[in-house]
Scaffold this motif. Sequence first.
Motif, PDB file in Angstrom:
ATOM      1  N   ARG A 250       0.854  -1.352  -0.187  1.00 13.13           N
ATOM      2  CA  ARG A 250       0.118   0.132  -0.281  1.00 13.13           C
ATOM      3  C   ARG A 250       0.414   1.242   0.114  1.00 13.13           C
ATOM      4  NH1 ARG A 250      -4.138  -0.339  -2.135  1.00 13.13           N
ATOM      5  NH2 ARG A 250      -4.801   1.460  -1.448  1.00 13.13           N
ATOM      6  N   ALA A 251       2.145   1.231  -1.286  1.00 10.49           N
ATOM      7  CA  ALA A 251       2.646   2.103  -0.696  1.00 10.49           C
ATOM      8  C   ALA A 251       2.276   3.300  -1.506  1.00 10.49           C
ATOM      9  CB  ALA A 251       3.835   2.033  -2.660  1.00 10.49           C
ATOM     10  N   THR A 252       2.560   4.530  -0.575  1.00  8.93           N
ATOM     11  CA  THR A 252       2.089   6.064  -0.783  1.00  8.93           C
ATOM     12  C   THR A 252       2.895   6.868  -1.883  1.00  8.93           C
ATOM     13  OG1 THR A 252       3.547   6.441   1.504  1.00  8.93           O
ATOM     14  CG2 THR A 252       0.957   6.055   1.214  1.00  8.93           C
ATOM     15  N   LEU A 253       4.180   6.619  -2.030  1.00  8.11           N
ATOM     16  CA  LEU A 253       4.787   7.579  -2.960  1.00  8.11           C
ATOM     17  C   LEU A 253       5.347   6.163  -3.733  1.00  8.11           C
ATOM     18  CD1 LEU A 253       6.584   9.638  -3.300  1.00  8.11           C
ATOM     19  CD2 LEU A 253       7.773   9.834  -1.307  1.00  8.11           C
ATOM     20  N   LEU A 254       6.422   6.766  -5.030  1.00  7.35           N
ATOM     21  CA  LEU A 254       6.807   5.835  -6.035  1.00  7.35           C
ATOM     22  C   LEU A 254       7.555   7.359  -6.298  1.00  7.35           C
ATOM     23  CD1 LEU A 254       7.914   3.604  -7.602  1.00  7.35           C
ATOM     24  CD2 LEU A 254       6.069   4.043  -8.778  1.00  7.35           C
ATOM     25  N   GLU A 255       9.298   6.251  -6.532  1.00  5.98           N
ATOM     26  CA  GLU A 255      10.525   7.620  -6.500  1.00  5.98           C
ATOM     27  C   GLU A 255      10.898   6.549  -7.313  1.00  5.98           C
ATOM     28  OE1 GLU A 255      11.349   9.974  -3.976  1.00  5.98           O
ATOM     29  OE2 GLU A 255      11.230   9.187  -2.276  1.00  5.98           O
ATOM     30  N   GLY A 256      11.197   7.586  -8.797  1.00  9.16           N
ATOM     31  CA  GLY A 256      12.575   7.261  -9.991  1.00  9.16           C
ATOM     32  C   GLY A 256      12.773   8.138 -10.908  1.00  9.16           C
ATOM     33  N   VAL A 257      13.309   7.213 -11.934  1.00  7.07           N
ATOM     34  CA  VAL A 257      13.908   8.428 -13.158  1.00  7.07           C
ATOM     35  C   VAL A 257      12.988   8.166 -14.317  1.00  7.07           C
ATOM     36  CG1 VAL A 257      16.203   7.524 -12.572  1.00  7.07           C
ATOM     37  CG2 VAL A 257      15.450   6.234 -13.729  1.00  7.07           C
ATOM     38  N   PRO A 258      13.006   8.770 -15.083  1.00  9.51           N
ATOM     39  CA  PRO A 258      11.828   9.224 -16.587  1.00  9.51           C
ATOM     40  C   PRO A 258      11.553   7.338 -16.696  1.00  9.51           C
ATOM     41  CG  PRO A 258      13.134  10.572 -16.627  1.00  9.51           C
ATOM     42  CD  PRO A 258      13.398  10.170 -15.260  1.00  9.51           C
ATOM     43  N   THR A 259      13.091   6.550 -17.207  1.00  9.16           N
ATOM     44  CA  THR A 259      12.736   5.830 -17.833  1.00  9.16           C
ATOM     45  C   THR A 259      12.338   3.978 -16.796  1.00  9.16           C
ATOM     46  OG1 THR A 259      15.557   4.573 -17.073  1.00  9.16           O
ATOM     47  CG2 THR A 259      15.256   5.350 -19.031  1.00  9.16           C
ATOM     48  N   MET A 260      12.006   4.823 -15.545  1.00 12.83           N
ATOM     49  CA  MET A 260      11.504   3.012 -15.433  1.00 12.83           C
ATOM     50  C   MET A 260       9.853   4.145 -15.299  1.00 12.83           C
ATOM     51  SD  MET A 260      13.574   3.739 -11.239  1.00 12.83           S
ATOM     52  CE  MET A 260      15.326   3.381 -11.782  1.00 12.83           C
ATOM     53  N   TYR A 261       9.415   5.040 -14.829  1.00 15.92           N
ATOM     54  CA  TYR A 261       8.103   5.221 -15.583  1.00 15.92           C
ATOM     55  C   TYR A 261       7.563   4.803 -16.882  1.00 15.92           C
ATOM     56  CZ  TYR A 261       8.186   7.636 -11.064  1.00 15.92           C
ATOM     57  OH  TYR A 261       7.961   7.656 -10.045  1.00 15.92           O
ATOM     58  N   MET A 262       8.175   5.087 -17.730  1.00 18.83           N
ATOM     59  CA  MET A 262       8.497   4.881 -19.060  1.00 18.83           C
ATOM     60  C   MET A 262       7.722   3.004 -19.390  1.00 18.83           C
ATOM     61  SD  MET A 262      10.456   7.303 -21.947  1.00 18.83           S
ATOM     62  CE  MET A 262      10.100   8.865 -21.208  1.00 18.83           C
ATOM     63  N   TYR A 263       8.752   2.226 -18.818  1.00 17.20           N
ATOM     64  CA  TYR A 263       9.020   0.891 -18.715  1.00 17.20           C
ATOM     65  C   TYR A 263       7.267  -0.071 -17.705  1.00 17.20           C
ATOM     66  CZ  TYR A 263      13.637  -0.087 -20.151  1.00 17.20           C
ATOM     67  OH  TYR A 263      15.120  -0.173 -20.678  1.00 17.20           O
ATOM     68  N   LEU A 264       6.583   1.232 -16.787  1.00 17.24           N
ATOM     69  CA  LEU A 264       6.111   0.931 -16.473  1.00 17.24           C
ATOM     70  C   LEU A 264       4.367   1.208 -17.788  1.00 17.24           C
ATOM     71  CD1 LEU A 264       6.787   1.858 -12.450  1.00 17.24           C
ATOM     72  CD2 LEU A 264       5.683   0.138 -13.460  1.00 17.24           C
ATOM     73  N   LEU A 265       4.487   2.344 -18.473  1.00 13.82           N
ATOM     74  CA  LEU A 265       3.601   2.689 -18.895  1.00 13.82           C
ATOM     75  C   LEU A 265       3.213   1.659 -20.060  1.00 13.82           C
ATOM     76  CD1 LEU A 265       4.200   6.381 -18.863  1.00 13.82           C
ATOM     77  CD2 LEU A 265       2.309   5.463 -17.858  1.00 13.82           C
ATOM     78  N   ASN A 266       4.853   0.829 -20.488  1.00 16.16           N
ATOM     79  CA  ASN A 266       4.800   0.172 -21.561  1.00 16.16           C
ATOM     80  C   ASN A 266       4.176  -0.767 -21.032  1.00 16.16           C
ATOM     81  OD1 ASN A 266       5.038  -0.697 -24.041  1.00 16.16           O
ATOM     82  ND2 ASN A 266       7.095  -0.555 -24.222  1.00 16.16           N
ATOM     83  N   PHE A 267       4.283  -1.348 -19.526  1.00 17.44           N
ATOM     84  CA  PHE A 267       3.921  -2.931 -19.177  1.00 17.44           C
ATOM     85  C   PHE A 267       2.617  -3.858 -19.867  1.00 17.44           C
ATOM     86  CE2 PHE A 267       3.305  -5.245 -15.035  1.00 17.44           C
ATOM     87  CZ  PHE A 267       3.560  -6.288 -15.713  1.00 17.44           C
ATOM     88  N   GLY A 268       2.362  -4.412 -20.246  1.00 16.58           N
ATOM     89  CA  GLY A 268       1.432  -4.819 -20.547  1.00 16.58           C
ATOM     90  C   GLY A 268      -0.018  -4.461 -19.708  1.00 16.58           C
ATOM     91  N   ARG A 269       0.443  -5.045 -18.321  1.00 18.25           N
ATOM     92  CA  ARG A 269      -0.249  -5.746 -17.260  1.00 18.25           C
ATOM     93  C   ARG A 269       0.049  -4.413 -15.455  1.00 18.25           C
ATOM     94  NH1 ARG A 269       1.148  -9.612 -14.339  1.00 18.25           N
ATOM     95  NH2 ARG A 269       3.255 -10.260 -15.343  1.00 18.25           N
ATOM     96  N   LEU A 270      -0.088  -3.726 -16.485  1.00 17.34           N
ATOM     97  CA  LEU A 270      -0.106  -2.610 -15.216  1.00 17.34           C
ATOM     98  C   LEU A 270      -1.453  -2.457 -14.739  1.00 17.34           C
ATOM     99  CD1 LEU A 270       1.771  -0.661 -13.357  1.00 17.34           C
ATOM    100  CD2 LEU A 270       0.826   1.173 -15.014  1.00 17.34           C
ATOM    101  N   ASP A 271      -2.441  -2.673 -15.400  1.00 14.45           N
ATOM    102  CA  ASP A 271      -4.035  -2.213 -14.726  1.00 14.45           C
ATOM    103  C   ASP A 271      -4.134  -3.337 -13.854  1.00 14.45           C
ATOM    104  OD1 ASP A 271      -4.532  -4.484 -16.683  1.00 14.45           O
ATOM    105  OD2 ASP A 271      -5.679  -3.236 -18.425  1.00 14.45           O
ATOM    106  N   GLN A 272      -4.112  -4.825 -13.884  1.00 14.46           N
ATOM    107  CA  GLN A 272      -4.453  -5.609 -12.457  1.00 14.46           C
ATOM    108  C   GLN A 272      -3.354  -5.135 -11.672  1.00 14.46           C
ATOM    109  OE1 GLN A 272      -2.840  -9.018 -15.037  1.00 14.46           O
ATOM    110  NE2 GLN A 272      -3.997  -8.484 -16.958  1.00 14.46           N
ATOM    111  N   PHE A 273      -2.633  -4.072 -11.373  1.00 19.16           N
ATOM    112  CA  PHE A 273      -2.485  -4.346 -10.205  1.00 19.16           C
ATOM    113  C   PHE A 273      -2.981  -2.853  -9.985  1.00 19.16           C
ATOM    114  CE2 PHE A 273       1.175  -6.151 -12.605  1.00 19.16           C
ATOM    115  CZ  PHE A 273       1.319  -7.343 -11.011  1.00 19.16           C
TER     116      PHE A 273
END
Length: 510
Positions: A250-273
């Motif tokens: 139940r994280a309140t804060l995610l921290e990263g660099v742009p490529t990390m967010y871009m990988y997450l956006l490109n992760f096909g199953r993100l909507d399952q979490f």
Amino acid sequence: METTVGGLIRAAARRYGAKTALIVGGATYSYAALDEQSSILAAHLEQMGFQKGDVISLCAPNSAEWIISYYAILKMGGVVNPLNLMLTPKEVAYAMKDCGAKAILGAAENLAALSSLADEGMTATRIAWGEPVPKATIQFTDLQTWPADVEPEYPVSGLQAIDTCSVSYTSGTTGHPKGALLTHGAILMNVEMTSVMHARTHEDVIVSALPCSHVYGNVVMQSTFSHGGTLVLHAAFDAERIAQSIETHRATLLEGVPTMYMYLLNFGRLDQFDLSSLTRCTVGGQTMPVSKLEDVERVFGCPILELWGMTEIGGLGTTHTFYGPHKLGSIGIAMPHVEIRIAAVDDPTAPIETGQVGELQVRGPITMREYIGNSAATAEVLLESGWLRTGDLAYIDAEGFAFIVDRLKDLIITAGFNIYPAELERVIAAYPGVAMVAVGSVADDDKGELAKAYIVQREDAQLDLEDLRRYCRENLAAYKVPRAFQLVPDLPKTSTGKIMRRALRQLDSD
């Protein structure tokens, strides 16, 4: 506020005790445990003969041992030299020689790769965790019980805020890397002001895969501990594991660099979490296209706070406030007690008007003291007036928000025209189907150099490069349109996930 960084974890343990401070590698550590284990190691280091002011290197991926070692070195009065994991053995040898490191602690696999250091004249003491432990190396596990004649309440060394805390090396893209000396006061100021700007509290659960050895990852770690939060730390970035961590803890804060967010956006199953626990994200280390920032806010359902920092200030110099206004595409405003300005590129002592592009400079109690043993390099970037030159091209708008245009060294000059790669990347990233993009230069006999775009397409896309070229012509001046486009499976990155433009040419296809 504490006066030393070693005292930070001691004070946090007294306030938060049995509360979970760290979750990493499937294990959980309380504040009390981190304090006690770092004190035990500090006592052993002292009994081994290490003294106040001795430099000790750290070389390992994110782990509890890295954090325990970091605070142990500082508790006994030492100076931490956090090493980038991407350094070659010869580069490690150079850094350790340059700062006079007397010991190195790290993961067994990392220290095993440094076996050639003896041939480089390195005789530093080695302490390793993990298996197999290399020859002539002390086992970390042998130093996990209180040494004889040491009371179980180890006294944190009587350092002052003006004493040196760490020597952190720059990336070394030109010549040898330089070691920036940072004081305890500078690090603590950065940690506390970051916490203020991001509204960090004991209720926060932070997920991060940023290396603790990097200034961004380090300030994330310390601002979490300073205010009693829980840090869910990953040794490496993996989109699925990050998403799972957000849901599970139940994280309140995610921290990263742009490529990390871009990988997450490109992760096909993100909507399952379930990401609904997030209240904010932070991003730094490199500029991120506004279109992708908008995607993050839409998908994650919370604001993303952009920030900017560098090795020479031990963390952040600017950021957005959690409760205040934020402008996507901006790196925010100056941290409290810190000043920023824009100076002329050809005269670093001359500030320029609002809205004009020049070199970003920063001044305040967070700046480095010097580059160790390199007075010439220090004088080049640290002006007598206290302003630190950053090498970033930027401008400040009428409301005080700063915008990075690009790195000065990444500027592409085509037939006398200036091209900023970041501008091209922002435009191309908005084209449907683009997951990531980086723009570099290629040599040209007539125009000197031309822009070339290296593109990673989304998993569910099939890009038409000719249509992309037409799109660029509609949205960019003719001289800015890349003269070549190349699809690539991935982009070269640093240990923090920052795209390395200087390595793009290695991707060139025939």
